[in-house]
Enzyme design. Structure first.
Site, PDB file in Angstrom:
ATOM      1  N   ASP A 133     130.016   3.140  37.613  1.00 33.37           N
ATOM      2  CA  ASP A 133     129.030   2.172  38.083  1.00 33.37           C
ATOM      3  C   ASP A 133     127.894   2.912  38.767  1.00 33.37           C
ATOM      4  O   ASP A 133     128.017   4.087  39.134  1.00 33.37           O
ATOM      5  CB  ASP A 133     129.694   1.188  39.058  1.00 33.37           C
ATOM      6  CG  ASP A 133     128.921  -0.123  39.189  1.00 33.37           C
ATOM      7  OD1 ASP A 133     127.829  -0.240  38.614  1.00 33.37           O
ATOM      8  OD2 ASP A 133     129.438  -1.033  39.869  1.00 33.37           O
ATOM      9  N   CYS A 147     132.566  -9.654  34.722  1.00 31.39           N
ATOM     10  CA  CYS A 147     133.116  -9.606  36.080  1.00 31.39           C
ATOM     11  C   CYS A 147     132.445 -10.628  36.999  1.00 31.39           C
ATOM     12  O   CYS A 147     131.315 -11.060  36.757  1.00 31.39           O
ATOM     13  CB  CYS A 147     132.944  -8.187  36.626  1.00 31.39           C
ATOM     14  SG  CYS A 147     134.152  -7.755  37.892  1.00 31.39           S
TER      15      CYS A 147
END
Length: 232
Positions: free
Chosen positions: A146, A15
């Site tokens: 996360d 990412c």
């Protein structure tokens, strides 16, 4: 011990891609998905036009005629219209919601973007935070867990407490994120059995500038783990 880690079935998402040549190189190294930060406050922010330029540099799957890896836009409390416009203009095939989006909003977005993978990211501060996840099972295709940070939505470099997630068995696929690096990925996957992993700051020189040597080290670590499991 993880029983099914391999480069073939573990989704590997890198990412915070900002540069065309880095995006191409990371795809060639074996990433199955690239993530593009569409939140203007992020140091890794890229516009739809910039994403489209990166996508045009990606290797093409000769069977499908499309880029060889998934292209995921990462949004934080964005307007539905903006998400839809960005997905179309940037040639994305996935949208990751990394803010306070409700299941109802996810439902609306799913109707607006049929055929686009919808990922809901959740920042896990404690085991009680896992209880809220069930509300999203029917509204999205994939989850992403996360690490919690009080002010940052992602890319913090903080790891989750993997031991608290050992009993996590959602009915839909999920990504593990949060402080993953080539050095700790084997330990994380010995604890957990996610469908995918998501790395950003763990393979960076600076925000948005990826370290291709570290990306290669990540794939070497995954290959080593897979080889060890096959011998057991």
């Amino acid at each position: 011990m993880l029983s099914n880690v391999s480069k073939e079935n573990l989704r590997i998402k890198i990412c915070g891609i900002t540069q065309p040549e880095q995006g191409r190189s990371i795809a060639q190294l074996g990433a199955t998905a690239l993530g593009f930060i569409c939140a203007p406050t992020s140091p890794r922010y890229v516009t739809a036009q910039q994403i489209a330029a990166i996508v045009t540099h990606l290797p093409i799957n000769l069977k499908t005629g499309k880029p060889c890896c998934d292209r995921i836009g990462v949004f934080v409390n964005a307007d539905l219209e903006l998400i839809c416009q960005t997905v179309e203009r940037a040639q994305l095939n996935g949208a990751q919601l990394h803010g306070d989006e409700t299941p109802e909003m996810c439902d609306r977005l799913r109707q607006l973007l049929p055929g686009i993978e919808l990922i809901k990211a959740l920042r896990i501060q404690s085991t009680t935070a896992l209880e809220a996840i069930y509300r999203y099972y029917k509204s999205v295709d994939t989850l992403l867990l996360d690490a919690y940070h009080p002010t940052l939505a992602g890319g913090t470099g903080k790891t989750l407490d993997w031991s608290t997630l050992q009993q996590f068995r959602p009915p839909i696929p999920w990504f593990l994120a949060g402080g993953l690096t080539p050095n700790n990925i084997q330990e994380a996957l010995n604890y957990l059995n996610p469908n995918g992993i998501d790395l950003s700051s763990g393979v960076e020189i600076s925000p948005g500038n990826k370290n291709l040597t570290q990306v290669a080290q990540l794939f070497n670590a995954l290959h080593s783990l897979s080889s060890n499991l096959q011998r057991e």
